[in-house]
Design an enzyme around this catalytic site. Structure first.
Site, mmCIF file in Angstrom:
data_model
loop_
_atom_site.group_PDB
_atom_site.id
_atom_site.type_symbol
_atom_site.label_atom_id
_atom_site.label_comp_id
_atom_site.label_asym_id
_atom_site.label_seq_id
_atom_site.Cartn_x
_atom_site.Cartn_y
_atom_site.Cartn_z
ATOM 1 C CE1 TYR A 101 60.692 28.562 -5.774
ATOM 2 C CE2 TYR A 101 63.065 28.213 -5.623
ATOM 3 C CZ TYR A 101 61.875 29.015 -4.934
ATOM 4 O OH TYR A 101 62.102 29.984 -3.994
ATOM 5 C CG ASP A 157 46.064 34.381 -8.327
ATOM 6 O OD1 ASP A 157 47.407 34.266 -8.382
ATOM 7 O OD2 ASP A 157 45.132 33.800 -8.822
#
Length: 268
Positions: A171, A76
């Site tokens: 983003y 992760d």
């Protein structure tokens, strides 16, 4: 006219990654999987690192079945503990990392006025913070090994020039930060023969992209007719080929570069 044997004898060493260990985050599908596949074809031992361990195992098994060397690892990249565990595993199994491809990212879209604090934070945690910590851990190992290394960060054309309106703000901001990291790391660790570059995909055909198109109101400059001179979106394999060039000996004098692989979007 050179013979095939002569051409091969000259060019094959430029792309030979035998004996190198490559970590690809987000390696279970799409661009990450294509990159992992090519790296294995060139002789690297590939660590397919992904949040979805079972998917990573399937991808590693597919690469191995075709004759490559690949293992799966869970990571992760939004968690420093998880990142450190990944690179500890690589150190134990392979003696360190020679190549890192930071392909993992949170590509979740959110409309500007509907974006939550959690969505903004998760995007930066995964796409920017995760890239920083993965690169830092890889560089630690590369410096200790003393044989240099190569890192490619997957950024986005949107980090430099707007592609989509509204849904990509978080983003694009994260990817602009990734490019800043690329320049900083390249400058600081060039003396260690550690090369760091960014790839900026433009429009890219992928399963994730298709899901976005079906869910959101997609609009922005890259959607306008004629904005991609080559007339089409790029495939994940075309982006992966550029990544492989940047980690190979063929690009031994390239570092700190932010390279668009965008079908010409930047010049339209």
């Amino acid at each position: 006219m050179y013979t095939d044997a002569q051409i091969g004898a000259r060019l094959a060493p430029l792309f030979n990654l035998t004996g190198k260990t490559a970590v690809v985050t987000g390696g279970a599908q799409g661009l990450g999987f294509d990159t992992s596949t090519l790296l294995a074809e060139l002789g690297a031992d590939v660590v397919v690192a992904d949040l979805r361990l079972e998917a990573a195992r399937e991808s590693a098994a597919e690469i191995t079945a075709k004759g490559g060397s690949a293992i799966a690892a869970e990571v992760d990249v939004g968690s420093l503990d998880s990142i450190q565990a990944l690179f500890s595993l690589v150190e134990q199994k392979f003696g360190g990392t020679d190549i890192l491809v930071n392909s993992a990212a949170d590509r979740t879209k959110a409309e500007l006025f509907e974006m939550t604090e959690a969505q903004w934070d998760r995007m930066l945690d995964v796409s920017l913070r995760g890239t920083f910590y993965c690169a830092r851990e890889a560089i630690k190992g590369m410096k200790a090994k003393g044989q240099g290394g190569a890192i490619v960060n997957i950024s986005s054309a949107g980090a430099v020039r707007t592609t989509l309106w509204g849904i990509n703000v978080h983003y694009d901001a994260a990817k602009a930060g990734v490019d800043s990291l690329t320049r900083s790391f390249a400058g600081e660790f060039g003396a260690d023969n550690i090369r760091v570059n960014s790839i900026l995909p433009g429009g890219m055909l992928s399963k994730g992209g298709a899901n976005v198109s079906a869910t959101y109101n997609i609009r922005g400059p890259i959607m306008l007719p004629g904005r991609i001179p080559l007339g089409r979106m790029g495939s994940t394999m075309e982006i992966a080929q550029a990544v492989v060039f940047l980690v190979s000996p063929a690009s031994s004098y390239i570092t700190g570069q932010i390279i668009a692989v965008d079908g010409g979007y930047f010049v339209s």
